[in-house]
Design an enzyme around this catalytic site. Sequence first.
Site, PDB file in Angstrom:
ATOM      1  N   LYS A 143       5.270  11.502  -3.151  1.00 42.53           N
ATOM      2  CA  LYS A 143       5.457  10.361  -1.967  1.00 42.53           C
ATOM      3  C   LYS A 143       6.942  10.648  -1.017  1.00 42.53           C
ATOM      4  O   LYS A 143       7.844  11.384  -1.745  1.00 42.53           O
ATOM      5  CB  LYS A 143       5.604   8.968  -2.769  1.00 42.53           C
ATOM      6  CG  LYS A 143       5.489   7.922  -1.603  1.00 42.53           C
ATOM      7  CD  LYS A 143       5.542   6.457  -2.142  1.00 42.53           C
ATOM      8  CE  LYS A 143       5.343   5.422  -1.107  1.00 42.53           C
ATOM      9  NZ  LYS A 143       5.510   4.017  -1.919  1.00 42.53           N
ATOM     10  N   SER A 164       2.075   0.691  -0.207  1.00 39.73           N
ATOM     11  CA  SER A 164       2.542   1.579   0.575  1.00 39.73           C
ATOM     12  C   SER A 164       2.317   3.026   0.119  1.00 39.73           C
ATOM     13  O   SER A 164       2.382   4.096   1.104  1.00 39.73           O
ATOM     14  CB  SER A 164       4.114   1.444   0.689  1.00 39.73           C
ATOM     15  OG  SER A 164       4.660   1.764  -0.398  1.00 39.73           O
ATOM     16  N   SER A 192       2.954  -1.461  -4.423  1.00 42.66           N
ATOM     17  CA  SER A 192       2.746  -0.190  -3.706  1.00 42.66           C
ATOM     18  C   SER A 192       1.962   0.858  -4.490  1.00 42.66           C
ATOM     19  O   SER A 192       1.678   1.854  -3.608  1.00 42.66           O
ATOM     20  CB  SER A 192       3.868   0.178  -3.082  1.00 42.66           C
ATOM     21  OG  SER A 192       4.127  -0.599  -1.759  1.00 42.66           O
TER      22      SER A 192
END
Lengths: 476, 93, 486
Positions: free
Chosen positions: C75, C150, C174
Amino acid sequence: MSWETVIGLETHVQLSTKTKLFSRASTAFGASPNTNVNLIDCGLPGVLPSVNKEAFYKAIRFGMAIGAHINQTSIFDRKNYFYADLPKGYQITQMDLPIVLGGSIEILTDDSTKTINITRAHLEEDAGKSIHDEFDGFSAIDLNRAGTPLLEIVSEPEISSAKEAVAYMKAMHQLVTYLDVSDGNMAQGSLRCDANVSIRKRGDSELGIRTEIKNINSFKFIEKAINFEIKRQIKVLESGKKVTQETRLYDSAKDETRPMRSKEFANDYRYFPEPDLLPVVISDDEMQKIKDEFPELPTEKEIRYQKEYGLSSYDAQIIASSKSMADFFESSLSGVKNYSLLANWLIGEISAYLNKELIEIHESKLNPENIAMLINRIDDQTISGKIGKSIFEEMCIYGSSPDQIIESKGLKQITDDDSIEKVVDEVIRNNSEQVQGYKSGKEKLFGFFVGQVMKKTQGKANPQTVNKILKEKLKK
Amino acid sequence: MDQETVRTICYLARLEIDQNKSEKIQKDLETIIELIGSLQSIDTSDIEPLYNPLEMTAFKHEDLVISDNKKNKFLKNAAESNEDYFLVPRVVE
Amino acid sequence: MSIQFKSITELNELLDNKAISVSELTQESIQLAKKYDELNCFVTLNEENSSKKASSIDRDKKNTSLLSGIPLAQKDLFCTKGLRTTCSSKILSNFIPPYSATVVEKLEDAGSITIGKTNMDEFAMGSSNETSFFGSVHNPWKKGFVPGGSSGGSAAAVAAGIVPAATGTDTGGSIRQPAAHCGITGLKPTYGRISRWGMIAFASSLDQAGPLARSAEDCAILLNSMSGYDSKDTTSLNSDVPNFLENINQSIKGKKIGIIKEFDLSGLDTEVQKRFDESKKAYENLGAEFIEVSLPNISASVPTYYSIAPAECSSNLSRYDGVRFGHRAENTDDLNDLYIKSRSEGFGDEVKRRILIGTYALSSGYYDAYYKKAQQVRRLIKNDFDQVFKSIDLLMTPTSPNSAFKFESKGTQNPVELYLEDLFTISSNLAGLPAISIPHGQVHSLPVGLQLIGNFLREDLLLNAAHVFQQNSDFHNAKPNLENFK
Ligand SMILES: [Mg+2]
Ligand SMILES: [Zn+2]
């Protein structure tokens, strides 16, 4: 109308740790710009702080010395504001649960003492440094200082004059250097204060509106800045106006305070507990260890110097009053027999020299071994006190050892009777007129003969021996 | 939440809002404030705040230097710098 | 041979049998990332360094760890030394970190290869991946639908079979919510289990890194490498890390699973309810026992979270000021102007909204009513969990109230609408508890997830329960049709 001044001081003491409060970068002064900066000090995305054990121990030592309550659990908070040399956009400080609460400091005012109560002392990180005048159109940021541990010590508003404020700061300086909590170097910013000054009518119980003079870093400027501010506020009040609550800067070149230009219309620091740091707990064992390693304080030293080394209370007090002087005294002691002579030299010759040069003893070329040797040579009559002074001057300049100087310049005192007798005989022979005079009752001329002998021996003759032989010879 | 409050918090946060979005953002903020305001109905007297789910105490680092001079990398990441410093528009104090 | 959709265990076998080299595997993974460029999973690909590392592993033939030679995606809020790290924000669009996050270091030390940085909601603020400066990520199951957020890019990259696993972070759901929307498995570990060093902060007391993969078993492999105390993160836990693969096969017979009374599922889509009931049955068949439990304060999770997270974020994001790194606006009058313009140009609307809310919640006069109050309620919520975990082993909820939704269909008129998406996931962040989302079928031809919440440090039990479920079902093997993204 009679006015009364109320002053509270916020003192920032830079703790003499090797590493920063929340990172393990060096705190060494004077490094090339932005080289004592690691990821944490630069406030890079993703970094996290960790707390410095030693900073806590030093803060606690200070707290113990002023008789304060130590919060064995303390918490860090964030103080949010933007400034160019504040890398994260917040300062990590202690708000609700500071490490030190309460306590007091004794200050000396015109031969009496006064107690100033301390509200609190908390740990926080220093900001970096902005340089405003060196680059065209730019301010330059150096983050070397960012994250250096500070102990902010807040006094109660119990200081009532600029003089007392100076006395307070001097007491603070003595204390923090004694405790080895800080190097106390004001010129390098290790000890600096913000002064909150207000004026009220004598007898009023309510405080007047205060101004805060930021970042004063010398005893002289503290006195001047506060005195200026007192006069200014009285003038404002006497003209029927109100003092504006504001932050001011002291301009030493103009000897005045003026409002800081960078005004924020809203100053809301939005303190909240630092979520990256858990509460810091100091165990009972750690507290005991700090107590066990507690350094001796000035008054304790004063008493010990009198007891162990037979110093007069006056000498003991003067030497003990300065940490660097006391340290020097103690490291010179081992090689010396005559402690009072050592004390006399420290208070006399050595202090005079340091005062003239405006330096501390550890910044000079003098070292304990050489001073001990000098004291011993005077004490065992290898040299006279007078020769000692001239040797001392040379030691100050070149840092050489007294024996070297004595050897290379042939300054050894002449103590054997035969050699001195020879010189005395010569002086008597060459000054028959004065000999006549002396023998006919002008006894003041004795000094003249001593002077002549000393001159001929370049001051090396032992004065007692000279006196003794001269008296014998002149009787005949 | 009035316009003045929005202006103040924008300044504190060093943010400005597009003129044409300001009404929408003000409305959004009001909705969110209303949402979090609903906590008021919960009785929390004598409840210690839980600032971190780990109810532990902090680790303290030893006072030993680890040298890690990344000056050049740091300065290179800055929008404006010279060989020694980060640069910002001149500040007048 | 296609490596698409293969698990870490399968890839290991191929590597061990020399059916494929690490270089070939890495190359294929990068080719897949390029092929499905339209999904928009990646912000930055790490092509050159990946192939370098791959050939060095091939040369050294040191294939000791399960992750050795396995391509992974990180990420884009984990700092990667020398590799751009943006948090999907304009303000960091040019940021090259001089260091790597502990998580990245640990995974790379285990031999894995970071093939790229995945797209995400800007600074991890969002539940749909629509707040990214680099554009929305498509759900591999349906073009024009969100992957969740997210960690949307990570979830989509795994769901599309580009990489077998990826890292994510979970502040309020997330990892779990995008895992659910993309039909994969995602684990949010106990707060403190994994170091946060180098993980760009959104809300410090809630953020936690975790793995996303195609199965619980693969999540366990990643978790084994990611976990552990780190002196650089003093909020990381100094406690033993078990081998999470060790007991993953154990029977869950007799385990007590709690159903939260306060979460009234009758208001949800009937299909969502149906999947939930079916999974409950499946667990009963595996020998688990269900008990209804009460967490009286859990309904306050969303407002509690939306007071705490923005407050912490408003402060954490103050360092983006255009001075030392990141975007700096041009033609500014003075320092304040520089701050205001750089930040206003650099942050997107949702980030601004949260900074403003947080600034407000912390400001004088409101602190007690919002921030402190929320932290008090947070304790009540945690106390509730402590209480129920005395009598049960796990809690079970849907991961999300819905399946994935269409781009720009939620939260555009009212941001709170989107905040309520996190209803089931948020409370474990507030209490610091571990939770996992596993796929358990589809609703309107889009995957939905089942959430299990465990007690403090019981990731082992979560992975065990998830694994036995997956051993007895096929939901996690379902593959999206990627025809539309070629
Ligand atoms: Mg102050
Ligand atoms: Zn301060």
